[in-house]
Design a protein around this motif. Structure first.
Motif, mmCIF file in Angstrom:
data_model
loop_
_atom_site.group_PDB
_atom_site.id
_atom_site.type_symbol
_atom_site.label_atom_id
_atom_site.label_comp_id
_atom_site.label_asym_id
_atom_site.label_seq_id
_atom_site.Cartn_x
_atom_site.Cartn_y
_atom_site.Cartn_z
ATOM 1 N N GLU A 139 0.848 -1.183 0.000
ATOM 2 C CA GLU A 139 0.000 0.000 0.000
ATOM 3 C C GLU A 139 0.889 1.239 0.000
ATOM 4 O OE1 GLU A 139 -4.096 -0.820 1.757
ATOM 5 O OE2 GLU A 139 -3.083 0.433 3.249
ATOM 6 N N ALA A 140 0.653 2.157 -0.923
ATOM 7 C CA ALA A 140 1.427 3.405 -0.951
ATOM 8 C C ALA A 140 0.728 4.420 -0.042
ATOM 9 C CB ALA A 140 1.516 3.942 -2.367
ATOM 10 N N PHE A 141 1.493 5.081 0.794
ATOM 11 C CA PHE A 141 0.895 6.022 1.752
ATOM 12 C C PHE A 141 1.697 7.315 1.777
ATOM 13 C CE2 PHE A 141 4.037 5.916 5.191
ATOM 14 C CZ PHE A 141 4.833 4.847 4.775
ATOM 15 N N ASP A 142 0.996 8.364 2.202
ATOM 16 C CA ASP A 142 1.661 9.660 2.274
ATOM 17 C C ASP A 142 2.339 9.761 3.639
ATOM 18 O OD1 ASP A 142 1.326 12.545 3.290
ATOM 19 O OD2 ASP A 142 -0.657 11.734 3.739
ATOM 20 N N ARG A 143 3.634 10.062 3.651
ATOM 21 C CA ARG A 143 4.406 9.985 4.898
ATOM 22 C C ARG A 143 3.967 11.025 5.930
ATOM 23 N NH1 ARG A 143 8.542 6.132 4.615
ATOM 24 N NH2 ARG A 143 9.479 5.848 2.560
ATOM 25 N N SER A 144 3.301 12.109 5.483
ATOM 26 C CA SER A 144 2.848 13.088 6.479
ATOM 27 C C SER A 144 1.628 12.565 7.232
ATOM 28 C CB SER A 144 2.534 14.426 5.807
ATOM 29 O OG SER A 144 1.361 14.289 5.045
ATOM 30 N N GLY A 145 1.042 11.484 6.750
ATOM 31 C CA GLY A 145 -0.035 10.813 7.483
ATOM 32 C C GLY A 145 -1.381 11.498 7.403
ATOM 33 N N THR A 146 -1.552 12.448 6.485
ATOM 34 C CA THR A 146 -2.834 13.157 6.459
ATOM 35 C C THR A 146 -3.834 12.572 5.458
ATOM 36 O OG1 THR A 146 -1.861 14.724 4.907
ATOM 37 C CG2 THR A 146 -1.900 15.393 7.217
ATOM 38 N N LEU A 147 -3.349 11.779 4.512
ATOM 39 C CA LEU A 147 -4.249 11.296 3.461
ATOM 40 C C LEU A 147 -4.513 9.798 3.569
ATOM 41 C CD1 LEU A 147 -2.545 13.251 0.543
ATOM 42 C CD2 LEU A 147 -4.759 13.776 1.554
ATOM 43 N N ARG A 148 -5.592 9.360 2.918
ATOM 44 C CA ARG A 148 -5.894 7.920 2.844
ATOM 45 C C ARG A 148 -4.903 7.249 1.906
ATOM 46 N NH1 ARG A 148 -11.728 6.574 3.484
ATOM 47 N NH2 ARG A 148 -11.012 4.547 2.758
ATOM 48 N N ALA A 149 -4.972 5.917 1.826
ATOM 49 C CA ALA A 149 -4.021 5.174 0.976
ATOM 50 C C ALA A 149 -4.015 5.730 -0.452
ATOM 51 C CB ALA A 149 -4.405 3.707 0.952
ATOM 52 N N ILE A 150 -2.817 5.881 -0.999
ATOM 53 C CA ILE A 150 -2.682 6.429 -2.358
ATOM 54 C C ILE A 150 -2.916 5.316 -3.386
ATOM 55 C CG2 ILE A 150 -1.075 7.566 -3.965
ATOM 56 C CD1 ILE A 150 0.439 8.561 -1.420
ATOM 57 N N ALA A 151 -2.439 4.142 -3.077
ATOM 58 C CA ALA A 151 -2.570 3.015 -4.007
ATOM 59 C C ALA A 151 -2.437 1.723 -3.210
ATOM 60 C CB ALA A 151 -1.470 3.074 -5.066
ATOM 61 N N GLY A 152 -2.925 0.633 -3.784
ATOM 62 C CA GLY A 152 -2.801 -0.630 -3.068
ATOM 63 C C GLY A 152 -2.881 -1.803 -4.019
ATOM 64 N N GLY A 153 -2.223 -2.876 -3.642
ATOM 65 C CA GLY A 153 -2.280 -4.050 -4.502
ATOM 66 C C GLY A 153 -1.682 -5.260 -3.828
ATOM 67 N N GLY A 154 -1.432 -6.261 -4.643
ATOM 68 C CA GLY A 154 -0.852 -7.477 -4.097
ATOM 69 C C GLY A 154 -1.029 -8.650 -5.032
ATOM 70 N N ARG A 155 -0.690 -9.814 -4.506
ATOM 71 C CA ARG A 155 -0.775 -11.061 -5.287
ATOM 72 C C ARG A 155 -2.134 -11.709 -5.048
ATOM 73 N NH1 ARG A 155 2.252 -14.686 -8.063
ATOM 74 N NH2 ARG A 155 4.033 -13.260 -8.057
ATOM 75 N N TYR A 156 -2.746 -12.164 -6.142
ATOM 76 C CA TYR A 156 -4.080 -12.781 -6.028
ATOM 77 C C TYR A 156 -4.140 -14.020 -6.913
ATOM 78 C CZ TYR A 156 -4.713 -9.657 -10.095
ATOM 79 O OH TYR A 156 -4.552 -8.980 -11.285
ATOM 80 N N ASP A 157 -3.381 -15.043 -6.527
ATOM 81 C CA ASP A 157 -3.208 -16.234 -7.361
ATOM 82 C C ASP A 157 -4.457 -17.105 -7.504
ATOM 83 O OD1 ASP A 157 -0.624 -15.478 -7.697
ATOM 84 O OD2 ASP A 157 0.269 -16.993 -6.398
ATOM 85 N N LYS A 158 -5.481 -16.870 -6.637
ATOM 86 C CA LYS A 158 -6.635 -17.782 -6.681
ATOM 87 C C LYS A 158 -7.902 -17.155 -7.250
ATOM 88 C CE LYS A 158 -5.012 -20.909 -3.168
ATOM 89 N NZ LYS A 158 -4.958 -21.140 -1.734
ATOM 90 N N LEU A 159 -7.779 -15.919 -7.742
ATOM 91 C CA LEU A 159 -9.006 -15.249 -8.215
ATOM 92 C C LEU A 159 -9.626 -15.988 -9.404
ATOM 93 C CD1 LEU A 159 -11.023 -12.929 -7.926
ATOM 94 C CD2 LEU A 159 -9.571 -11.549 -9.407
ATOM 95 N N LEU A 160 -8.800 -16.378 -10.347
ATOM 96 C CA LEU A 160 -9.331 -17.062 -11.531
ATOM 97 C C LEU A 160 -9.996 -18.388 -11.141
ATOM 98 C CD1 LEU A 160 -9.173 -15.798 -14.300
ATOM 99 C CD2 LEU A 160 -7.532 -17.531 -14.950
#
Ligand code: HAM
Length: 517
Positions: free
Chosen positions: A367-388
């Motif tokens: 998850e990408a976050f703003d280091r000043s801590g004032t904003l919500r997550a900028i971006a997020g992701g990960g591995r999802y090998d079982k979705l299909l």
């Protein structure tokens, strides 16, 4: 006439600047950042006038303010013959788009294009190909039973063919659907910038529609895929002037959570739901989730034991709990080592508390976050090998992230990193000072366009002062004045709007001249 130019420019300077601060002002800024009040009547009915053409006014009213699809709109026809049009004024039109959505007038569309261009070029530079899909999807694509927020926020309805459909809240299931149908040769690296819809509580950077840059790799088992998508994200940040002191990327692995849950005796089939629940613990107290926890057969003691471990920000501490040979720990170590080699490790930090709220993640999450801590997550992701597999397809490894357009704009504004988007990028504004000379001006404009220039023409007969004001408003770099004494000599006068310098150019040579400036 040309002698009036300096005076005109002086007058222009007296006109107050309307540039956006830091990039957008007033109502446009409000449109971009939210806070656009929708007009509701006291009974929470949304009223909208749609037609007055055939002596009838159609008044649409809906008890449900949004597309929940459960209540159909009632249409009341009011015959205007009962009330004289001269006496009955139409109710004022609600000038706001639906709550949580945005219009994109030119300055905001320029900002959006600025962002999308950088999303695209970061993706393309890593060899990703762009794809798209319909904004309307089958609801069944999202009916996962893990209690995720995203599936509770659907803009869903029944269409005229009695199908349950929804505006897509995210792109990943659509991508899985496409891949399952197409069966492309793997691996593939694809990206997209879809508009996504979530009936969400609105906060700074969270809206009911947003554009979400998606970058995904399918068909790669190893953490090389995670490293690749994280590199693309870092490339984008760098391209807009964001550094690792502004933004960090928290990394964890659901494999580690899985090992912890196994240690606590929580069965594997409860894994996805438990992850979604643990993610919620960040936002709501444990008491509020008691019933859900009980349903999963998880005790409060188990949750406390788990959350005690999840505070760790050091992979070594975690490996003491789950064992250094835990494959998930080794993956995280390898990811950090590869990112060190690539010179991007300063962007990363291990954080065992990052779980992510979507049930389909199976491995590394970030998850990408703003280091000043004032904003919500900028971006997020990960591995999802079982979705299909969950859709009945073959097990297929997949990794990716989603990156919204709203939080990043807030961050870029806070950091003063946004260019001024108020004006367009027009190179020339051509103006005829002679009566009936517009066609000549249009011809000169075409000569310039043939050479690839962007050119506006003053289409009406206007005073020179107006033409310069117009040129300034559209951000033209040069004004080409057709006609007058120069016109009779087969020349035009060109004024540089920034330096104020003027020169004459032969009409017959204007294209060649434009190529050399
Ligand atoms: P997500 O964490 O739900 O993940 O959303 C990813 C990003 O989209 C968020 O970090 C945020 O930037 C943006 N976003 C989400 N909801 C909103 C909203 N209501 N308003 C503005 N921005 C929002 C997913 O959607 C995953 N499908 C991402 C993914 C792609 N995972 C693998 N591939």
């Amino acid at each position: 006439m040309l002698l009036l130019l300096p005076f005109t420019m002086f007058l222009l300077r007296l006109v107050p600047s309307t540039s956006f601060q830091p990039c957008l002002k007033g109502s446009l800024k409000q449109t971009l950042t939210g806070g656009n009040p929708t007009i509701f009547s006291k009974t929470h009915q949304r009223l909208r006038l749609t037609s007055t053409t055939n002596n009838q006014v159609r008044l649409y009213s809906s008890n449900s303010p949004d597309l929940a699809g459960r209540k159909s709109s009632s249409v009341q026809k009011l015959n205007s013959s009962n009330s004289s049009p001269s006496k009955k004024k139409p109710s004022p039109l609600n000038l706001q788009p639906p709550k949580g959505t945005r219009d994109f007038p030119p300055p905001l569309l320029r900002l959006r294009t600025y962002l999308f261009t950088r999303f695209r070029s970061a993706s393309l530079s890593h060899g990703f190909s762009e794809y798209d899909s319909p904004v309307l999807e089958s609801e069944s694509l999202y009916t996962r039973k893990a209690g995720e927020e995203v599936t509770e926020q659907l803009y869903c309805f029944t269409d005229k063919g009695d199908r349950r459909v929804t505006l897509r809240p995210e792109m990943t299931p659509s991508l899985a659907r496409i891949i399952m149908g197409m069966k492309p040769a793997l691996p593939i690296k694809w990206f997209s910038i879809p508009q996504c819809w979530r009936y969400e509580r609105m906060t700074r950077g969270r809206r009911r529609e947003h554009y979400q840059w998606n970058v995904d790799v399918w068909g790669v088992q190893g953490v090389e895929a995670e490293v690749e998508v994280i590199s693309v994200m870092v490339r984008f940040f760098t391209s807009v002037g964001i550094t690792q002191s502004d933004v960090g990327i928290k990394v964890n692995s659901r494999g580690i959570i899985g090992a912890l849950l196994e240690g606590l005796g929580i069965p594997e089939d409860k894994f996805a739901e438990t992850c979604v629940l643990i993610d919620k613990l960040e936002k709501v107290p444990v008491e509020a989730l008691k019933a859900d926890l009980e349903e999963l057969g998880i005790t409060e003691e188990q949750i406390t034991a788990l959350t005690d471990v999840l505070v760790h920000k050091d992979i070594e501490k975690i490996s003491e709990v789950v064992g250094s040979d835990c494959p998930a720990v080794q993956d995280v170590r390898k990811l950090f080592s590869m990112c060190t080699d690539l010179g991007i490790v300063d962007w990363l930090e291990f954080d065992a508390s990052v779980i992510r709220g979507l049930s389909y993640y199976t491995g590394i999450v970030f998850e990408a976050f703003d280091r000043s801590g004032t904003l919500r997550a900028i971006a997020g992701g990960g591995r999802y090998d079982k979705l299909l597999e969950s859709f009945g397809g073959d097990p297929t490894p997949a990794v990716g992230f989603g990156f919204g357009d709203a939080v990043i704009v807030e961050l870029l504004k806070d950091k003063n990193l946004l260019p001024d988007f108020e004006k367009g990028e027009v190179e020339f504004c051509v103006y005829s000072m002679d009566e009936g000379g517009t066609a000549k001006a249009m011809k000169v404009a075409n000569e310039l366009r043939e050479k690839g220039c962007s050119v506006d023409v003053v289409l009406e007969e206007k005073k020179m002062k107006w033409a310069f004001k117009h040129a300034d408003r559209i951000g033209a770099k040069r004004v080409v004045i057709v006609g007058g004494d120069e016109g009779s000599r087969g020349e035009v006068r060109v004024k540089n709007m920034e330096s104020g310098e003027q020169e004459t150019v032969k009409v017959a040579e204007i294209g060649e001249w434009a190529e050399n400036i």
